[in-house]
Design a protein around this motif. Structure first.
Motif, PDB file in Angstrom:
ATOM      1  N   GLU A 189      67.467  82.800  76.908  1.00 30.47           N
ATOM      2  CA  GLU A 189      67.934  81.583  77.573  1.00 30.47           C
ATOM      3  C   GLU A 189      67.990  80.404  76.605  1.00 30.47           C
ATOM      4  O   GLU A 189      68.896  79.562  76.689  1.00 30.47           O
ATOM      5  N   ASP A 190      67.042  80.340  75.690  1.00 28.02           N
ATOM      6  CA  ASP A 190      67.066  79.285  74.677  1.00 28.02           C
ATOM      7  C   ASP A 190      68.313  79.406  73.800  1.00 28.02           C
ATOM      8  O   ASP A 190      68.885  78.404  73.351  1.00 28.02           O
ATOM      9  N   TYR A 219      71.293  80.992  74.674  1.00 28.05           N
ATOM     10  CA  TYR A 219      72.596  80.969  75.345  1.00 28.05           C
ATOM     11  C   TYR A 219      72.624  80.216  76.676  1.00 28.05           C
ATOM     12  O   TYR A 219      73.690  80.051  77.267  1.00 28.05           O
ATOM     13  N   GLY A 220      71.464  79.772  77.136  1.00 25.47           N
ATOM     14  CA  GLY A 220      71.391  79.180  78.466  1.00 25.47           C
ATOM     15  C   GLY A 220      72.080  77.850  78.628  1.00 25.47           C
ATOM     16  O   GLY A 220      72.309  77.390  79.752  1.00 25.47           O
ATOM     17  N   SER A 221      72.430  77.192  77.521  1.00 20.53           N
ATOM     18  CA  SER A 221      73.081  75.885  77.624  1.00 20.53           C
ATOM     19  C   SER A 221      74.555  76.005  78.001  1.00 20.53           C
ATOM     20  O   SER A 221      75.203  75.004  78.312  1.00 20.53           O
ATOM     21  N   ARG A 222      75.089  77.228  77.975  1.00 19.56           N
ATOM     22  CA  ARG A 222      76.504  77.443  78.330  1.00 19.56           C
ATOM     23  C   ARG A 222      76.585  78.245  79.620  1.00 19.56           C
ATOM     24  O   ARG A 222      75.763  79.107  79.885  1.00 19.56           O
ATOM     25  N   SER A 223      77.618  78.002  80.408  1.00 23.76           N
ATOM     26  CA  SER A 223      77.759  78.649  81.710  1.00 23.76           C
ATOM     27  C   SER A 223      78.207  80.094  81.561  1.00 23.76           C
ATOM     28  O   SER A 223      78.780  80.486  80.531  1.00 23.76           O
ATOM     29  N   ASP A 225      81.990  80.211  81.006  1.00 23.16           N
ATOM     30  CA  ASP A 225      82.378  79.871  79.642  1.00 23.16           C
ATOM     31  C   ASP A 225      82.116  81.038  78.696  1.00 23.16           C
ATOM     32  O   ASP A 225      82.981  81.434  77.901  1.00 23.16           O
ATOM     33  N   THR A 275      63.039  84.035  78.039  1.00 22.75           N
ATOM     34  CA  THR A 275      63.048  82.648  77.592  1.00 22.75           C
ATOM     35  C   THR A 275      63.769  82.503  76.255  1.00 22.75           C
ATOM     36  O   THR A 275      64.541  81.553  76.044  1.00 22.75           O
TER      37      THR A 275
END
Length: 321
Positions: A280-281, A283-287, A290, A277
């Motif tokens: 993800e917090d 780096y998860g906002s980017r694909s 990318d 978690t």
């Protein structure tokens, strides 16, 4: 005379296999690739398109790149004319044992049989294979068409000739092979990576830093230093004029006192979920696309700078001589 390398078979078309295929084709080899995935043709096309610019940045001729990579009908079709087979299947001893037994029977007698295995030594899956002399590990770092290192790890029955030919092959495709003298699970690169990752996990679990902050520390210190000199030369220079001896006798004492306090995270399911978690917090906002493209762009820039410095140093030495 050693048979030249003209054709390579790539068995397994995940991230590593697709990257190998692009690299091999970029160096002019005919490549035959096989994988049971239903979208194989689309995956190959996408990977070659993505890698073309990166290969061109390395000075390779990418005209006709896609024409040099062919989708094989099956495993036998993939390896029938191969000089080299690069396997990239699951990290599973039984799978590799069965696959390499088949490869030993179906690939041409002169073909090298190489495994991208990340942790399993060749001896572990060649115990029942008669023709094991040409089987060995050729472990890359992801993505192999950009990261130069290949760990060449012979099994107990691998012939010296096969080791030498594997080194020649990886140099032919522009990699930096290092032959390791003993088999050990994880080889060298992944053991170093795992040792550092263990402490990184510990530091995050203890609330010392966040995942993103730890990455910032690494990128702006050890990663930067080790990209140019590695741990031992870095320590040797860290000792000043007295070199590694001074480092070991003075600063090394306090460093060794730290060893007993290094973390051994348990990574229970709850702890693993907390860590996932946290990452993800960060780096998860980017694909994935990318992030990986940004990584590769930076990697190419670092390699270009290192190669430029090496070339300049070599030129100066030639001029002085």
């Amino acid at each position: 005379m050693t048979k030249p390398f003209t054709t390579a078979a790539v068995v397994g078309a995940g991230t590593i296999g697709l990257s190998w295929a692009a690299l091999f084709a970029g160096h002019g080899l005919r490549v035959r690739i096989t994988d049971p995935r239903p979208d194989l043709a689309e995956a190959v096309a996408e990977a070659l398109d993505a890698a073309a610019g990166q290969l061109a940045a390395q000075g390779l001729d990418v005209d006709g790149l896609a024409e040099r990579v062919h989708i094989a009908v099956d495993l036998a079709d993939a390896v029938r004319d191969a000089d080299v087979v690069q396997e990239n299947g699951p990290e599973n001893v039984d799978f590799k044992r069965e696959l390499f037994a088949t490869l030993a029977e179906t690939a041409p007698a002169h073909a090298l049989l190489l495994s991208s295995s990340s942790a399993i030594p060749a001896t572990a899956f060649t115990d029942s294979i008669e023709d094991a002399g040409r089987i060995l590990i050729g472990h890359p770092f992801n993505p192999p068409h950009l990261v130069p290192l290949v760990e060449v790890v012979p099994g107990e029955r691998t012939s010296d000739a096969s080791v030498g030919r594997a080194v020649d092959f990886y140099r032919f495709v522009g990699r930096v092979p290092v032959v390791e003298r003993k088999e050990i699970p994880g080889f060298v690169g992944n053991r170093l990576q795992n040792a550092l990752s263990r402490e990184a996990i510990h530091l995050v679990e203890q609330g010392v830093v966040s995942p993103a902050e730890l990455d910032t520390v690494m990128v702006n210190s050890l990663g930067l230093r080790w990209a140019t000199v590695g741990p031992f030369l870095g320590a040797h220079l860290g000792g000043g004029p007295g070199g590694y001896r001074h480092m070991a006798e003075h600063i090394g004492v306090s460093m060794r006192q730290m060893w007993d306090s290094l973390g051994r995270p348990e990574q229970t399911p709850e702890q693993t979920e907390q860590l996932v978690t946290a990452v993800e917090d960060a780096y998860g906002s980017r694909s994935y696309t990318d992030l990986s493209q940004e990584r590769d762009t930076k990697q190419i820039a670092v390699l270009s700078a290192l190669n430029s410095t090496t070339s300049t140093t070599s030129t100066k030495k030639e001029t002085l001589s």
